[in-house]
Scaffold this motif. Structure first.
Motif, PDB file in Angstrom:
ATOM      1  N   HIS A  87       0.789  -1.238   0.000  1.00  0.00           N
ATOM      2  CA  HIS A  87       0.000   0.000   0.000  1.00  0.00           C
ATOM      3  C   HIS A  87       0.822   1.290   0.000  1.00  0.00           C
ATOM      4  N   LEU A  88       2.072   1.234   0.447  1.00  0.00           N
ATOM      5  CA  LEU A  88       2.853   2.457   0.578  1.00  0.00           C
ATOM      6  C   LEU A  88       4.064   2.509  -0.353  1.00  0.00           C
ATOM      7  N   MET A  89       4.426   1.363  -0.914  1.00  0.00           N
ATOM      8  CA  MET A  89       5.582   1.337  -1.797  1.00  0.00           C
ATOM      9  C   MET A  89       5.315   2.117  -3.083  1.00  0.00           C
ATOM     10  N   GLY A  90       4.087   2.104  -3.553  1.00  0.00           N
ATOM     11  CA  GLY A  90       3.741   2.815  -4.782  1.00  0.00           C
ATOM     12  C   GLY A  90       4.061   4.300  -4.719  1.00  0.00           C
ATOM     13  N   PRO A  91       3.585   5.021  -3.695  1.00  0.00           N
ATOM     14  CA  PRO A  91       3.935   6.436  -3.569  1.00  0.00           C
ATOM     15  C   PRO A  91       5.440   6.669  -3.425  1.00  0.00           C
ATOM     16  N   LEU A  92       6.119   5.772  -2.697  1.00  0.00           N
ATOM     17  CA  LEU A  92       7.560   5.921  -2.539  1.00  0.00           C
ATOM     18  C   LEU A  92       8.268   5.718  -3.872  1.00  0.00           C
ATOM     19  N   GLU A  93       7.808   4.747  -4.638  1.00  0.00           N
ATOM     20  CA  GLU A  93       8.390   4.492  -5.962  1.00  0.00           C
ATOM     21  C   GLU A  93       8.185   5.698  -6.873  1.00  0.00           C
ATOM     22  N   LYS A 128      11.228   8.367  -8.658  1.00  0.00           N
ATOM     23  CA  LYS A 128      11.372   8.783 -10.053  1.00  0.00           C
ATOM     24  C   LYS A 128      11.593  10.290 -10.196  1.00  0.00           C
ATOM     25  N   THR A 129      11.302  11.038  -9.123  1.00  0.00           N
ATOM     26  CA  THR A 129      11.512  12.487  -9.175  1.00  0.00           C
ATOM     27  C   THR A 129      12.868  12.897  -8.608  1.00  0.00           C
ATOM     28  N   LEU A 130      13.626  11.937  -8.065  1.00  0.00           N
ATOM     29  CA  LEU A 130      14.935  12.276  -7.509  1.00  0.00           C
ATOM     30  C   LEU A 130      15.851  12.779  -8.623  1.00  0.00           C
ATOM     31  N   GLY A 131      16.698  13.739  -8.299  1.00  0.00           N
ATOM     32  CA  GLY A 131      17.478  14.396  -9.340  1.00  0.00           C
ATOM     33  C   GLY A 131      18.964  14.131  -9.266  1.00  0.00           C
ATOM     34  N   THR A 132      19.648  14.593 -10.297  1.00  0.00           N
ATOM     35  CA  THR A 132      21.100  14.520 -10.359  1.00  0.00           C
ATOM     36  C   THR A 132      21.645  15.938 -10.436  1.00  0.00           C
ATOM     37  N   PRO A 133      22.452  16.349  -9.468  1.00  0.00           N
ATOM     38  CA  PRO A 133      22.966  17.717  -9.485  1.00  0.00           C
ATOM     39  C   PRO A 133      24.046  17.904 -10.540  1.00  0.00           C
ATOM     40  N   ASP A 134      24.185  19.111 -10.993  1.00  0.00           N
ATOM     41  CA  ASP A 134      25.306  19.495 -11.842  1.00  0.00           C
ATOM     42  C   ASP A 134      26.353  20.085 -10.907  1.00  0.00           C
ATOM     43  N   VAL A 135      27.365  19.296 -10.571  1.00  0.00           N
ATOM     44  CA  VAL A 135      28.322  19.707  -9.542  1.00  0.00           C
ATOM     45  C   VAL A 135      29.313  20.706 -10.136  1.00  0.00           C
ATOM     46  N   THR A 136      28.888  21.933 -10.183  1.00  0.00           N
ATOM     47  CA  THR A 136      29.676  23.030 -10.753  1.00  0.00           C
ATOM     48  C   THR A 136      30.586  23.644  -9.686  1.00  0.00           C
ATOM     49  N   PRO A 137      31.595  24.412 -10.100  1.00  0.00           N
ATOM     50  CA  PRO A 137      32.404  25.146  -9.120  1.00  0.00           C
ATOM     51  C   PRO A 137      31.553  26.035  -8.218  1.00  0.00           C
ATOM     52  N   ALA A 138      30.495  26.619  -8.792  1.00  0.00           N
ATOM     53  CA  ALA A 138      29.624  27.494  -8.003  1.00  0.00           C
ATOM     54  C   ALA A 138      28.910  26.708  -6.911  1.00  0.00           C
ATOM     55  N   LEU A 139      28.441  25.487  -7.223  1.00  0.00           N
ATOM     56  CA  LEU A 139      27.767  24.668  -6.225  1.00  0.00           C
ATOM     57  C   LEU A 139      28.743  24.255  -5.122  1.00  0.00           C
ATOM     58  N   LYS A 140      29.949  23.879  -5.524  1.00  0.00           N
ATOM     59  CA  LYS A 140      30.963  23.505  -4.532  1.00  0.00           C
ATOM     60  C   LYS A 140      31.243  24.661  -3.577  1.00  0.00           C
ATOM     61  N   GLN A 141      31.390  25.855  -4.131  1.00  0.00           N
ATOM     62  CA  GLN A 141      31.677  27.012  -3.299  1.00  0.00           C
ATOM     63  C   GLN A 141      30.507  27.349  -2.392  1.00  0.00           C
ATOM     64  N   GLN A 142      29.297  27.157  -2.892  1.00  0.00           N
ATOM     65  CA  GLN A 142      28.108  27.398  -2.081  1.00  0.00           C
ATOM     66  C   GLN A 142      28.104  26.484  -0.857  1.00  0.00           C
ATOM     67  N   VAL A 143      28.462  25.224  -1.073  1.00  0.00           N
ATOM     68  CA  VAL A 143      28.508  24.272   0.031  1.00  0.00           C
ATOM     69  C   VAL A 143      29.625  24.629   1.006  1.00  0.00           C
ATOM     70  N   VAL A 144      30.797  24.971   0.472  1.00  0.00           N
ATOM     71  CA  VAL A 144      31.928  25.335   1.333  1.00  0.00           C
ATOM     72  C   VAL A 144      31.566  26.506   2.238  1.00  0.00           C
ATOM     73  N   ASP A 145      31.038  27.555   1.645  1.00  0.00           N
ATOM     74  CA  ASP A 145      30.677  28.744   2.423  1.00  0.00           C
ATOM     75  C   ASP A 145      29.643  28.409   3.503  1.00  0.00           C
ATOM     76  N   ALA A 146      28.651  27.613   3.131  1.00  0.00           N
ATOM     77  CA  ALA A 146      27.573  27.275   4.064  1.00  0.00           C
ATOM     78  C   ALA A 146      28.070  26.400   5.208  1.00  0.00           C
ATOM     79  N   VAL A 147      28.933  25.435   4.897  1.00  0.00           N
ATOM     80  CA  VAL A 147      29.436  24.524   5.932  1.00  0.00           C
ATOM     81  C   VAL A 147      30.339  25.272   6.913  1.00  0.00           C
ATOM     82  N   LEU A 148      31.181  26.171   6.407  1.00  0.00           N
ATOM     83  CA  LEU A 148      32.047  26.945   7.300  1.00  0.00           C
ATOM     84  C   LEU A 148      31.216  27.831   8.223  1.00  0.00           C
ATOM     85  N   GLU A 149      30.134  28.367   7.701  1.00  0.00           N
ATOM     86  CA  GLU A 149      29.244  29.168   8.536  1.00  0.00           C
ATOM     87  C   GLU A 149      28.547  28.292   9.570  1.00  0.00           C
TER      88      GLU A 149
END
Length: 311
Positions: A250-256, A260-281
């Motif tokens: 009954h619940l596997m269907g919604p989870l499945e 299908k909506t899970l995504g793949t990020p484009d790991v750009t230099p900008a994304l890396k820097q965004q993470v670095v800045d946020a983690v240091l903060e």
């Protein structure tokens, strides 16, 4: 292969090797460590001393003592009487192949040679050995002296007896070994981490939430549950009175559909820097060492609670 393990050799005493050394000492073994680095012994003993308070909280085995640690830069001497070897050298295929061939030549033929390798398969590592049947991956989760997980996987030439003996040995010293029946890059636990972080990066890049809020969503949501039981057993609880069968029907269907909506990020230099800045903060004034110490203290407490609950 049926000989009891009494003397353990640690090859490579970086962070992983030093953590393993501390753990084996806490379990009451004689440990001989070897590393060619000029300050290796000093750094190793400092690491063991710092880890000892956590290991004391977890619980020391009879005979556990830091005095049972010896060090030599001569690998052949370190391995001459070893019953079990835990290798923790740099992740370079050519280096590992040569190292294991040398280890194979230096150790008693009935000892086990285990590698902490996280990315190189045992098929590759054992390729230069005369006795490849006793070579196995025993990959820990960092830090080995606190986290119980060990992933066991052999190569094409690893004997079933070596796999079984390794599983029994790690379990006997308080580890939680899991057997992998196929070799994959990153084994299993790191792949699970990568899968979660892939979606974290995707959500951050899509502007769904901040890096700090993504950390909060994991560690104060599913992360708390994962510290108690794994995801499949969690769904059994989530299925209510009907358990996992109700969940699958009954619940596997919604989870499945959500999968299908899970995504793949484009790991750009900008994304890396965004993470670095946020983690240091997010870390604020706490150093990496202080954060690691804080994490270890909480983990030791969690392990104590789990032991008390009988899990």
């Amino acid at each position: 292969m049926n000989n009891p393990v009494r003397r353990i050799a640690i090859v490579g005493t970086g962070v992983i090797g030093a953590s393993w050394a501390a753990y084996y000492l806490s379990r009451g073994f004689d440990v001989v460590a070897t590393d060619p680095g000029p300050n290796a012994e000093k750094a190793l003993r400092e690491y063991v001393d710092e880890a000892w308070s956590s290991l004391t909280q977890i619980g020391l085995s009879p005979g556990a003592s830091r005095d049972r640690l010896t060090f030599t830069p001569n690998m052949a001497r370190a391995l001459a009487d070893a019953d079990f070897v835990q290798e923790n050298a740099p992740e370079r295929p050519d280096f590992k192949i040569k190292l294991f061939a040398d280890m194979d030549a230096a150790t008693p033929v009935d000892s086990i040679l285990a590698s902490s390798s996280s990315g190189i398969t045992m098929d590759v590592i054992q390729s230069g050995c005369k006795h490849p049947e006793r070579c196995v991956i025993g990959h820990p989760f960092n830090p080995p002296h606190i986290i119980p997980l060990v992933e066991i996987v052999g190569g094409a030439k690893t004997s079933p007896e070596t796999i079984e003996r390794s599983m029994e040995f790690y379990a006997s010293i308080g580890k939680k070994p899991v057997r992998l029946h196929k070799s994959l890059p990153g084994h299993v636990a790191n792949r699970l981490q990568a899968a979660v972080y892939k979606e974290v990066l995707y959500l951050v890049q899509q502007g769904v939430l901040s890096v700090a809020d993504a950390d909060t969503a994991v560690c104060y949501g599913p992360g708390l549950r994962w510290g108690v039981m794994g995801p499949s057993l969690q769904w059994h609880v989530g299925g209510g009175a009907g358990g996992i069968r109700h969940f699958m029907e009954h619940l596997m269907g919604p989870l499945e559909a959500m999968m299908k909506t899970l995504g793949t990020p484009d790991v750009t230099p900008a994304l890396k820097q965004q993470v670095v800045d946020a983690v240091l903060e997010e870390a604020g004034k706490l150093s990496v060492e202080e954060l690691a110490r804080e994490e270890n203290e909480v983990l030791v407490g969690l392990l104590a609670l789990r032991a008390e609950a009988g899990r």
